[in-house]
Design an enzyme around this catalytic site. Structure first.
Site, PDB file in Angstrom:
ATOM      1  N   ASN A 189      90.290 -80.695  -3.654  1.00  0.00           N
ATOM      2  CA  ASN A 189      90.299 -79.245  -3.838  1.00  0.00           C
ATOM      3  C   ASN A 189      88.915 -78.801  -4.310  1.00  0.00           C
ATOM      4  OD1 ASN A 189      91.463 -76.602  -4.153  1.00  0.00           O
ATOM      5  ND2 ASN A 189      91.539 -76.956  -6.360  1.00  0.00           N
ATOM      6  N   ASP A 231      94.158 -78.378 -11.506  1.00  0.00           N
ATOM      7  CA  ASP A 231      92.690 -78.343 -11.632  1.00  0.00           C
ATOM      8  C   ASP A 231      92.159 -79.364 -12.641  1.00  0.00           C
ATOM      9  OD1 ASP A 231      92.664 -76.205  -9.829  1.00  0.00           O
ATOM     10  OD2 ASP A 231      92.837 -74.720 -11.428  1.00  0.00           O
ATOM     11  N   HIS A 276      87.346 -75.833  -6.790  1.00  0.00           N
ATOM     12  CA  HIS A 276      87.740 -74.830  -7.779  1.00  0.00           C
ATOM     13  C   HIS A 276      86.474 -74.102  -8.241  1.00  0.00           C
ATOM     14  CE1 HIS A 276      90.159 -72.976 -10.895  1.00  0.00           C
ATOM     15  NE2 HIS A 276      89.184 -73.245 -11.750  1.00  0.00           N
ATOM     16  N   SER A 319      83.553 -76.856  -8.573  1.00  0.00           N
ATOM     17  CA  SER A 319      83.806 -78.295  -8.714  1.00  0.00           C
ATOM     18  C   SER A 319      84.690 -78.770  -7.572  1.00  0.00           C
ATOM     19  CB  SER A 319      84.548 -78.579 -10.030  1.00  0.00           C
ATOM     20  OG  SER A 319      83.886 -78.004 -11.140  1.00  0.00           O
TER      21      SER A 319
HETATM   22  C1  GRF Z   1      86.926 -70.426  -3.283  1.00  0.00           C
HETATM   23  O1  GRF Z   1      86.304 -69.683  -4.283  1.00  0.00           O
HETATM   24  C2  GRF Z   1      87.463 -71.701  -3.845  1.00  0.00           C
HETATM   25  O2  GRF Z   1      86.713 -72.196  -4.905  1.00  0.00           O
HETATM   26  C3  GRF Z   1      88.832 -71.310  -4.310  1.00  0.00           C
HETATM   27  O3  GRF Z   1      89.286 -70.378  -3.358  1.00  0.00           O
HETATM   28  C4  GRF Z   1      88.186 -69.731  -2.760  1.00  0.00           C
HETATM   29  C5  GRF Z   1      88.336 -69.847  -1.273  1.00  0.00           C
HETATM   30  O4  GRF Z   1      87.417 -69.045  -0.581  1.00  0.00           O
HETATM   31  N1  GRF Z   1      89.680 -72.462  -4.423  1.00  0.00           N
HETATM   32  P1  GRF Z   1      87.344 -69.100   1.000  1.00  0.00           P
HETATM   33  O5  GRF Z   1      88.715 -68.728   1.550  1.00  0.00           O
HETATM   34  O6  GRF Z   1      86.924 -70.497   1.396  1.00  0.00           O
HETATM   35  O7  GRF Z   1      86.306 -68.081   1.394  1.00  0.00           O
END
Ligand code: GRF
Length: 224
Positions: free
Chosen positions: A104, A142, A106, A133
């Site tokens: 993932n 997370d 985050h 991260s």
């Molecule tokens: C990102 O900020 C990521 O860190 C979080 O969700 C957002 C996804 O953005 N988990 P996108 O859909 O890839 O533009």
């Protein structure tokens, strides 16, 4: 070659960055799944990748929903499941079934600011820097081991949108790099720790970006 399935819920800008970093003639990403009619699915369609929308049903348990995700993923037999803005908490069963094969991104410097509304919380706290991260997913939200982080400065006049945009830019650099490390067999998670090039990783790899999103430091381990 590592078969990857990407799960999204939103704009899919990280998905787009991941797809752009792949060799189009030998894609690792074999399908994209969403829990809603996400705008980001367009990036997958542009690359002629199959897309699946698995919408939660009214009253459905988390476990039952995740079982349906597994059913959609099964034909692709993914070796890596990449969460890229997938806005659902996964059941403990799903996480256990895919342990070590689930990553993932985050938008904070974990372990700071787990959960939602990260950027506003960073602004409210007056932090001088924030970032993103990439971590392996464990049953605690997370909280899995972090492979790589990107840090960016927080500016005095930042609002949520400005900070989020700066962090997104950095995400688009580190997520493809992290997926490449895992897909190439250089990095993996084992018993709660990350191994990189056959040695335990004692601290996350670190990339730094300036206020314009320009890269100013990149992990030495990734430069070869
Ligand atoms: C990102 O900020 C990521 O860190 C979080 O969700 C957002 C996804 O953005 N988990 P996108 O859909 O890839 O533009």
């Amino acid at each position: 070659m590592t078969r990857i399935v990407v799960l999204i819920s939103g704009n899919g800008s990280n998905l787009a960055a991941l797809l752009a970093a792949e060799d189009a003639a030998a894609r690792r990403t074999v399908a994209v799944l969403s829990n809603r009619d996400a705008a980001g699915l367009a990036h997958a369609r542009r690359c002629n990748l199959p897309t699946h929308v698995v919408k939660p049903r009214r009253g459905e348990s988390r476990e039952d929903y995740d079982t349906r995700i597994d059913a959609a993923l099964a034909p692709y037999d993914p070796q890596l499941i990449v969460l890229a803005g997938f806005m659902r908490i996964l059941s403990a069963g799903f996480v256990a079934r895919h342990a070590g094969r689930l990553v993932n991104i985050h938008p904070s410097l974990l372990p700071k600011y787990r959960g939602l509304n990260v950027h506003q919380r960073v602004l409210d706290a007056g932090d001088a820097e924030s970032g993103a991260s990439v971590h392996f997913v464990t049953s605690e939200l997370d909280a899995g081991p972090v492979l790589i982080q990107a840090s960016v400065p927080v500016l005095a006049d930042d609002d949520e949108a400005a900070l989020s945009a700066r962090i997104h830019k950095a995400e688009h650099r580190i997520y493809p790099a992290a997926v490449e490390l895992i897909a190439a067999g250089r990095a993996h998670a084992e018993s709660g720790s990350i191994w990189l090039d056959d040695s335990p990783l004692t601290a996350p790899l670190q990339a730094r970006f300036d206020q314009h999103g320009v890269l100013i430091a990149w992990p030495q381990q990734l430069t070869d």
